[in-house]
Design an enzyme around this catalytic site. Structure first.
Site, PDB file in Angstrom:
ATOM      1  N   THR A  51       0.835  -1.210   0.000  1.00 13.56           N
ATOM      2  CA  THR A  51       0.000   0.000   0.000  1.00 13.56           C
ATOM      3  C   THR A  51       0.866   1.256   0.000  1.00 13.56           C
ATOM      4  O   THR A  51       0.555   2.242  -0.668  1.00 13.56           O
ATOM      5  CB  THR A  51      -0.923   0.006   1.249  1.00 13.56           C
ATOM      6  OG1 THR A  51      -1.634  -1.229   1.267  1.00 13.56           O
ATOM      7  CG2 THR A  51      -1.888   1.167   1.250  1.00 13.56           C
ATOM      8  N   HIS A  66       2.024   1.907  -3.416  1.00 14.89           N
ATOM      9  CA  HIS A  66       0.962   2.529  -4.224  1.00 14.89           C
ATOM     10  C   HIS A  66       0.913   4.041  -3.970  1.00 14.89           C
ATOM     11  O   HIS A  66       0.803   4.836  -4.898  1.00 14.89           O
ATOM     12  CB  HIS A  66      -0.415   1.935  -3.895  1.00 14.89           C
ATOM     13  CG  HIS A  66      -0.592   0.522  -4.344  1.00 14.89           C
ATOM     14  ND1 HIS A  66      -0.511   0.152  -5.655  1.00 14.89           N
ATOM     15  CD2 HIS A  66      -0.843  -0.610  -3.659  1.00 14.89           C
ATOM     16  CE1 HIS A  66      -0.701  -1.152  -5.759  1.00 14.89           C
ATOM     17  NE2 HIS A  66      -0.898  -1.638  -4.553  1.00 14.89           N
TER      18      HIS A  66
END
Ligand code: NAD
Ligand code: ZN
Length: 348
Positions: A45, A48
């Site tokens: 994450t 990202h």
């Protein structure tokens, strides 16, 4: 305590992070806890958000301190806080439940309809201090190594994925040996699987799977996975599938390798919709499917800490790198190379 701290921040709506001096969050609400972060680990994450992909453009509102996996020590508590005290060693569930929705009110906080995520919706843990609500904190026995404590959140994903069924004697197929797949290899062995087969593309991760106890590692580009699994299982197919790649073809391949009446835990998150033949892959084979999100609060945390506290599983091979906080750029680069397991930032 000092007024300012170093923090890794998503400053603007572009690629990258910056290491800035910001104020230590001192305005604790009655149910808030201030934690001094000693270790933090990097998750997909965070990559990202770093890369500023489509998902993060929709979700993240800069400026924002990033990071959610951590271990630390309680240094201040709000007026109503009673479950932790100053000096306690803690980590935390990163899904912050609303406490009000149907799911939260009926003992299923992990599927809260209105959850917020640490380091995504509120300031995160890539900082010397982080403010977290008491409800997500999890106290740890100090005997658990700090690096292990830092990765208990993704380890919990593996524990949760393996929890719905009895693995004793089972032939388990794990698709994808990223950190969570690799943790799951160790857990499957611990829980009594008779055979653990892994599929993986990346060499570093194939080795992670082997180090965690995989019996066979297959590469879908070089091996005919279905016929190999059938051969290794006396023509039956796998009893259990743990889908931990987030790759559509791995999911379909994994399901096609399951024996009739098999069970699958699906943890992988797919970049887009998946098209598959539900009739032949699931229905006519009588497959039971468990969709796994996060960690059960707090059954998964209890299991995870008991296993680590009593040395039932050694997760050392999965932790491939530890960088000092200041070297965060090297850490992100190593993470993005794909040639790593879990990467830890040391803030001490
Ligand atoms: P990761 O991306 O590091 O690992 C995925 C692995 O799958 C990689 O090593 C990759 O090489 C491998 N892979 C890719 N294509 C493959 C294929 N065709 N066959 C076999 N292997 C293949 O991720 P991770 O941190 O270990 O997480 C695993 C998955 O779980 C990811 O999809 C992640 O997004 C997801 N996830 C879900 C939850 C949840 O709550 N459901 C929580 C955390 C992570
Ligand atoms: Zn809720």
């Amino acid at each position: 305590m000092k007024d300012h701290m170093k923090a890794l921040i998503k400053e603007g709506r572009t690629q990258g992070f910056s290491l800035n001096e910001v104020e230590v969050p001192r305005d604790l609400g009655p149910n808030d806890v201030l934690v001094k972060v000693l270790r933090a680990s990097i998750c997909g994450t965070d990559v990202h958000i770093f890369s500023w992909d489509e998902w993060s453009q929709k979700r993240i509102k800069p400026p924002q301190i990033v990071g959610h996996e951590f271990f630390g020590e309680v240094v201040d508590i709000g007026n109503n806080v009673s479950s932790v005290a100053i000096g306690d060693a803690v980590t935390a569930e990163t899904h912050i439940p609303c406490g009000k929705c149907l799911q939260c009110r009926t003992g299923r906080m992990h599927i809260c309809k209105d959850l917020k995520i640490l380091g995504v919706d509120i300031d995160g843990v890539f900082a010397e201090y982080v403010r977290v609500p008491e409800v997500v904190l999890w106290k740890l026995d100090p005997s658990i190594p700090k690096d292990f404590a830092s990765v208990m959140e993704p380890f919990g994903n593996a524990v949760h994925s393996c929890a719905p069924f009895d693995m004793r004697g089972m032939r388990v197929l794990i698709t994808g040996a990223g950190p969570i797949g690799a943790f799951s290899v160790g857990l499957s062995k611990l829980y009594g699987a008779s055979l653990v087969i892994v599929t993986e593309l990346n060499e570093t991760r194939k080795n992670l799977a082997r180090k965690m106890g995989a019996d066979i590692v297959l590469d879908p580009r070089q091996n005919d996975v279905l016929s190999s699994v059938l051969r290794l299982t006396d023509g039956d197919g796998a009893d259990i599938l743990l889908e931990m790649s987030g790759n559509e073809s791995a999911l379909i391949q994994g399901l096609s390798c399951l024996t009739n009446g098999g069970i699958a835990s699906i943890l992988g998150v797919y970049p887009s919709s998946v098209t598959m033949d539900i009739n032949s892959l699931l229905t006519f084979k009588g497959i039971t499917l468990y969709a796994i999100t996060g960690r059960k609060m707090f059954e998964t945390w209890q299991t995870s800490s008991a296993l680590l506290r009593h040395n039932r599983i050694d997760i050392t091979p999965v932790i491939t790198h530890v960088f000092p906080f200041e070297k965060w750029q090297d850490a992100m680069q190593t993470m993005m190379s794909g040639d790593s397991g879990k990467i830890i930032l040391n803030l001490e």
